[in-house]
Structures are given as C-alpha cells and as structure tokens.
Design a protein around this motif. Structure first.
Motif, PDB file in Angstrom:
ATOM      1  N   LYS A  16       0.666  -1.251   0.150  1.00  0.00           N
ATOM      2  CA  LYS A  16      -0.339   0.356   0.329  1.00  0.00           C
ATOM      3  C   LYS A  16       0.675   1.149  -0.341  1.00  0.00           C
ATOM      4  O   LYS A  16       0.916   2.078  -1.144  1.00  0.00           O
ATOM      5  CB  LYS A  16      -0.949   0.011   0.951  1.00  0.00           C
ATOM      6  N   ILE A  17       1.774   1.385   0.644  1.00  0.00           N
ATOM      7  CA  ILE A  17       2.783   2.721   0.783  1.00  0.00           C
ATOM      8  C   ILE A  17       3.393   2.262  -0.620  1.00  0.00           C
ATOM      9  O   ILE A  17       3.564   4.300  -0.798  1.00  0.00           O
ATOM     10  CB  ILE A  17       3.844   2.621   2.385  1.00  0.00           C
ATOM     11  N   ASP A  18       4.019   1.782  -1.022  1.00  0.00           N
ATOM     12  CA  ASP A  18       4.376   1.678  -2.324  1.00  0.00           C
ATOM     13  C   ASP A  18       3.676   2.252  -2.967  1.00  0.00           C
ATOM     14  O   ASP A  18       4.183   3.032  -4.149  1.00  0.00           O
ATOM     15  CB  ASP A  18       5.297   0.622  -2.942  1.00  0.00           C
ATOM     16  N   HIS A  19       2.552   1.516  -3.506  1.00  0.00           N
ATOM     17  CA  HIS A  19       1.679   2.197  -4.422  1.00  0.00           C
ATOM     18  C   HIS A  19       1.428   3.723  -4.129  1.00  0.00           C
ATOM     19  O   HIS A  19       1.359   4.564  -5.731  1.00  0.00           O
ATOM     20  CB  HIS A  19       0.451   1.039  -3.825  1.00  0.00           C
ATOM     21  N   GLU A  20       1.062   4.292  -2.913  1.00  0.00           N
ATOM     22  CA  GLU A  20       1.248   5.491  -2.228  1.00  0.00           C
ATOM     23  C   GLU A  20       1.889   6.206  -3.221  1.00  0.00           C
ATOM     24  O   GLU A  20       1.425   7.660  -3.712  1.00  0.00           O
ATOM     25  CB  GLU A  20       0.405   6.038  -1.463  1.00  0.00           C
ATOM     26  N   ARG A  21       3.229   6.257  -2.061  1.00  0.00           N
ATOM     27  CA  ARG A  21       4.449   6.454  -2.967  1.00  0.00           C
ATOM     28  C   ARG A  21       4.537   7.109  -4.399  1.00  0.00           C
ATOM     29  O   ARG A  21       4.651   8.339  -5.032  1.00  0.00           O
ATOM     30  CB  ARG A  21       6.022   6.470  -2.487  1.00  0.00           C
TER      31      ARG A  21
END
Length: 58
Positions: A16-21
């Motif tokens: 999720k964090i990679d997707h957001e970044r």
C-alpha cells in the motif's frame, strides 16, 4: 469475467505505501536537478550536431 493473470505486465505486487508513493510521484514529479538539465542540454547538442553534420568536441 476471467481471473487476472499474475504474470501479466498490468499486474503489480506493490504494498500500500509503495502504491501511494508511486502515484504521488506521478501526480507531482520532483523538479529536475541541475545534473539532469545538463544531461538534456548535452543530448540536445549531440542531436543537433548529428543532424547538421557539425563536428563533435567529445
């Protein structure tokens, strides 16, 4: 409806964090650094030299 193919190039396995970044970077890319600007100027000059037949100084 078919099941998505995990080997498909459209499939990503981002947390999720990679997707957001990733999408933050797409929506608001950083400004180019001076090194990147220099690289583009040099590439443009090489292209002009090649297209016009001017001698290179490399």
């Amino acid at each position: 409806m078919t099941t998505p193919d995990i080997e498909s190039p459209d499939h990503t396995d981002l947390k999720k964090i990679d997707h957001e970044r990733f999408f933050e970077a797409i929506d608001s890319p950083p400004l180019p650094t001076e090194a990147l600007r220099l690289a583009f100027r040099q590439a443009k000059m090489r292209s002009v030299q090649r297209d016009t037949g001017l001698a290179t100084t490399d």
